[in-house]
Design an enzyme around this catalytic site. Structure first.
Site: not given
Ligand code: AHR
Length: 541
Positions: A64, A209-210, A290, A345, A394
């Site tokens: 990103e 995205n999200e 995450y 992600e 990432q």
């Molecule tokens: O990876 C960091 C961020 O986490 C991304 O930009 C977003 O899609 C997520 O919330």
């Protein structure tokens, strides 16, 4: 080469895991615990049985416009003293090429819904603010052509995300025409004038995205309508991608975790897909999750104790439960598993490194992250019927990165080494393994002590990946093979002196793989796994 994640028929997956989260005592502990010594673990592998293909796309990356992920991490510009090819740093390209990265997701993340592609093409680049990540100036010197050059240099494929949050369907449609038109349209001519007459290949397209959060705070119903419109108008005109395995696959925004808000999201999108009309379709549903425990992230990426080690690993294996719950909903609407669950992600998200810019999401990467990577890759492999693509967050300098740079210096992280060790699993066929994981306890946390997966590659070599979660006790492993006569076995193992050991610019090889010692006797393999370690063994017939 077929490299899309379209589902192809496989033999039914049989007798899957008995490792993580499974009930203990399947095969049995072969030596009882005495004092603090851990019992040896019996693993049974029946190589005559097979499951789904472990899609190479599960080893995808995410890059990103965030912190030093692109600028410095990938792009230094053609005039930089850092050795580069057309502005893209050579050391990073060489390291990523060795990982055989199957796809790279770009330009975001949250940034994707603030990205306007026109600012990043042509000789005059329009600088903008990056409002998502620190409010810094985004020069747009790394744009469409530079990204496509980068993935070409590393031998990967594009996974673009179009702007649904602040963009319009027309902007997305024109980006796709700019990228893929072969006929002499105005956009094709513009692309040719900018240096690329041939159409680009765009195998994967994310529709936003999200969009439930940073991408516009939409309800699932509202996003579903956006999805239909964007999916309809985002056309790929490349003649080589008109149909079949090479056609562009569209990935809808999916859930952001495992609670009721997220199961509702999956339900609405899948129900909408089931009721679709001819004018739109999708091929994948994304999932973001995450290893963070809770936001804002407060766990340190280095300098932590065993309590944090256990807490974070407990959070990591939640991924299995989350995938299971969304897969069950998807099965209701799509029993044939046409739609892939795309975990685009995932990874550890810690507190920013002291002294770093908070919006840059800079963190170190320890042997604990190596375990997080292996546990996730194992979970994805076990769900390979449904999970056919994933992207770690990432790639460089951001969150659970493969690579860290400090201007001209570059180091490879423990996570990088795990991805490299797992290369033989790309497109290999899952082979079920059975074992009693046993337990590792710290305070009130109890985790499975061991994890393992098996797979067979095209040459017939059997691969085993073994993770010892216990940071204090080695694990003796006795593997019995059925349906396979082993001739020789070799492998690599990765561990470290301490639970928070990292590679640094001063000491870049503290956490690196070393040869593993495996004994082959008849149909048995024996080896000892070091505490807090990841081991990959190749067994040749
Ligand atoms: O990876 C960091 C961020 O986490 C991304 O930009 C977003 O899609 C997520 O919330």
């Amino acid at each position: 080469m077929i490299s899309s994640f379209l589902r192809r028929p496989t033999a039914p997956t049989v007798a899957l895991v008995t490792g993580l989260l499974a009930a203990p005592a399947v095969i049995g502990v072969i030596a009882q615990e005495r004092g603090t010594a851990a019992p040896a673990v019996a693993i049974a592998v029946d190589a005559s049985k097979s499951g789904a293909k472990i899609d190479r796309n599960l080893f995808g990356q995410f890059a990103e416009h965030l912190g030093k992920g692109i600028y410095e991490g990938v792009w230094v510009g053609p005039d930089s003293p850092i050795p580069n090819t057309r502005g893209i740093r050579n050391d990073v390209v060489a390291a990523l090429k060795a990982l055989k990265v199957p796809n790279v997701r770009w330009p975001g993340g949250c940034f994707a819904d603030d990205y306007h592609w026109r600012k990043g093409v042509g000789p005059d680049r329009a600088a903008q603010i990056n409002p998502d990540w620190g409010g810094v100036v985004e020069p747009n010197t790394f744009g469409t052509h530079e990204f496509m050059d980068f993935i070409g240099q590393i031998g990967s494929r594009a996974y673009l995300s179009v702007n649904v949050g602040s963009g319009a369907p027309q902007e997305a449609a024109e980006w796709l025409e700019y990228l893929t038109a072969a006929q002499p349209t105005a956009l094709q001519k513009e692309r040719a004038a900018n240096g690329h007459p041939e159409p680009y290949v765009i195998p994967y397209l994310g529709i936003g995205n999200e969009n439930w959060d940073c991408g516009g705070n939409m309800t699932p119903e509202y996003y579903l309508q956006q999805l239909k419109t964007f999916a309809r108008y985002s056309r790929n005109f490349n003649p080589a991608q008109r149909e079949g395995d090479q056609r562009m696959l569209k990935i809808a925004v999916g859930p952001g975790g495992g609670g009721p808000r997220w199961t509702e999201w999956t339900d609405v999108i899948m129900k909408g897909w089931k009721a679709r009309q001819w004018s739109w379709d999708m091929d994948g549903l994304s999932l973001h999750n995450y290893t963070v425990v809770r936001f804002p992230p407060k766990f340190a990426s280095v300098g932590f104790g065993e309590g944090d080690y256990a807490t974070i690993l407990q959070a990591a294996i939640e991924m299995d439960r989350i995938i299971t719950s969304h897969s069950a909903i998807m099965d209701r609407y799509d029993p044939e598993k046409k739609i892939a669950l795309v975990v685009d992600e995932w990874g550890a998200w810690y507190a920013p490194l002291p002294g770093s810019t908070p919006g840059f999401l800079a963190q170190q990467n320890s042997v604990r992250d190596a375990l997080i990577a292996s546990l996730h890759l194992n979970i994805f492999a076990r769900h390979a019927e449904r999970v056919r693509m994933a992207n770690i967050a990432q790639m460089i300098n951001v969150l659970q990165a493969m690579i860290l740079t400090d201007e001209a210096k570059m180091i490879l992280t423990p996570t990088y080494h795990v991805f490299k060790m797992y290369l033989p699993f790309q497109d290999a066929t899952f082979v079920p393994v059975s074992f009693d994981a046993g337990t590792y306890r710290h305070g009130d946390i109890t985790l499975p002590r061991l994890d393992a997966i098996g797979a067979k590659d095209a040459s017939g070599t059997l691969w085993l990946a073994l993770t010892n979660v216990d940071p204090n006790r080695p694990a003796e492993i006795v593997t019995t093979l059925a349906g396979f006569t082993p001739r020789a076995a070799t492998g690599e193992t990765l561990t470290a002196p301490a639970i928070d050991s990292v590679n640094t610019f001063e000491a870049p090889t503290t956490v690196v793989p070393k040869p593993a010692q495996v004994k082959v006797e008849g149909n048995r393999l024996t080896l000892t796994l070091a505490p807090k370690s990841v081991t990959v063994i190749g067994v040749r017939p």
